[in-house]
Design a protein around this motif. Sequence first.
Motif, PDB file in Angstrom:
ATOM      1  N   LEU A  35       0.834  -1.211   0.000  1.00  0.00           N
ATOM      2  CA  LEU A  35       0.000   0.000   0.000  1.00  0.00           C
ATOM      3  C   LEU A  35       0.866   1.257   0.000  1.00  0.00           C
ATOM      4  N   ASP A  36       1.918   1.250   0.821  1.00  0.00           N
ATOM      5  CA  ASP A  36       2.839   2.390   0.849  1.00  0.00           C
ATOM      6  C   ASP A  36       3.505   2.594  -0.508  1.00  0.00           C
ATOM      7  N   ASP A  37       3.909   1.493  -1.129  1.00  0.00           N
ATOM      8  CA  ASP A  37       4.552   1.576  -2.443  1.00  0.00           C
ATOM      9  C   ASP A  37       3.592   2.132  -3.496  1.00  0.00           C
ATOM     10  N   LEU A  38       2.341   1.722  -3.438  1.00  0.00           N
ATOM     11  CA  LEU A  38       1.350   2.228  -4.397  1.00  0.00           C
ATOM     12  C   LEU A  38       1.157   3.727  -4.227  1.00  0.00           C
ATOM     13  N   ASP A  39       1.080   4.183  -2.978  1.00  0.00           N
ATOM     14  CA  ASP A  39       0.962   5.626  -2.723  1.00  0.00           C
ATOM     15  C   ASP A  39       2.190   6.368  -3.228  1.00  0.00           C
ATOM     16  N   ARG A  93      -8.687 -10.818  -1.334  1.00  0.00           N
ATOM     17  CA  ARG A  93      -8.274 -11.110   0.042  1.00  0.00           C
ATOM     18  C   ARG A  93      -8.368  -9.874   0.936  1.00  0.00           C
ATOM     19  N   TYR A  94      -8.092  -8.709   0.371  1.00  0.00           N
ATOM     20  CA  TYR A  94      -8.112  -7.445   1.119  1.00  0.00           C
ATOM     21  C   TYR A  94      -9.055  -6.468   0.407  1.00  0.00           C
ATOM     22  N   PRO A  95     -10.301  -6.376   0.826  1.00  0.00           N
ATOM     23  CA  PRO A  95     -11.264  -5.492   0.147  1.00  0.00           C
ATOM     24  C   PRO A  95     -10.815  -4.026   0.085  1.00  0.00           C
ATOM     25  N   GLU A  96     -10.081  -3.559   1.095  1.00  0.00           N
ATOM     26  CA  GLU A  96      -9.609  -2.169   1.055  1.00  0.00           C
ATOM     27  C   GLU A  96      -8.605  -1.947  -0.080  1.00  0.00           C
ATOM     28  N   LEU A  97      -7.902  -2.991  -0.469  1.00  0.00           N
ATOM     29  CA  LEU A  97      -6.985  -2.896  -1.600  1.00  0.00           C
ATOM     30  C   LEU A  97      -7.758  -2.697  -2.898  1.00  0.00           C
ATOM     31  N   HIS A  98      -8.882  -3.378  -3.016  1.00  0.00           N
ATOM     32  CA  HIS A  98      -9.732  -3.223  -4.207  1.00  0.00           C
ATOM     33  C   HIS A  98     -10.175  -1.761  -4.346  1.00  0.00           C
ATOM     34  N   GLU A  99     -10.632  -1.157  -3.254  1.00  0.00           N
ATOM     35  CA  GLU A  99     -11.066   0.247  -3.276  1.00  0.00           C
ATOM     36  C   GLU A  99      -9.911   1.186  -3.605  1.00  0.00           C
ATOM     37  N   ALA A 101      -7.068   0.531  -5.105  1.00  0.00           N
ATOM     38  CA  ALA A 101      -6.596   0.325  -6.477  1.00  0.00           C
ATOM     39  C   ALA A 101      -7.504   1.047  -7.471  1.00  0.00           C
ATOM     40  N   ASN A 102      -8.798   1.030  -7.239  1.00  0.00           N
ATOM     41  CA  ASN A 102      -9.718   1.740  -8.139  1.00  0.00           C
ATOM     42  C   ASN A 102      -9.506   3.248  -8.087  1.00  0.00           C
ATOM     43  N   ILE A 103      -9.304   3.791  -6.899  1.00  0.00           N
ATOM     44  CA  ILE A 103      -9.037   5.236  -6.768  1.00  0.00           C
ATOM     45  C   ILE A 103      -7.743   5.609  -7.482  1.00  0.00           C
TER      46      ILE A 103
END
Length: 142
Positions: A35-39, A93-99, A101-103
């Motif tokens: 998540l940090d890397d994506l940001d 596996r991680y629903p918050e990742l789905h959200e 990633a879409n943003i």
Amino acid sequence: MNFEDNIFILNIRIRMIQDLLILDTDGDMFFSKTLDDLDFLDRSLGSLLAGLRENTRLIERDEQFYNLAGAERQFCELLIELSHGEGNISGARYPELHEKANILRNRSLERRRAIEESIVETKRISLEPVVGYDELHELLSS
């Protein structure tokens, strides 16, 4: 700012996350870092775009826009894979990742549109003569 090298390194970081998804890694161990890397990638790609748009006198500016567009495309592919994948680090596996990633994907698509507009604008500007015909005639006849 060395756009080419920065874009190159961002591409490597994107591929590193893609490799993480292929391997059988512990999702809990790598989830928050991912998540940090994506940001980081999102902020960095935005910063590079802003820098390129401001730097109108950069030699090979269009080439760097194309490189940045390629990095954005690769980032979008990664986000789709994260969002819809089935691996240890995935939206399943991680629903918050789905959200998230879409943003991030929507931001990336906006940047890609901005890159396309900037390339068109750069081509339009480069087609305009720097010195008009009358001015050139005046300069040459002096």
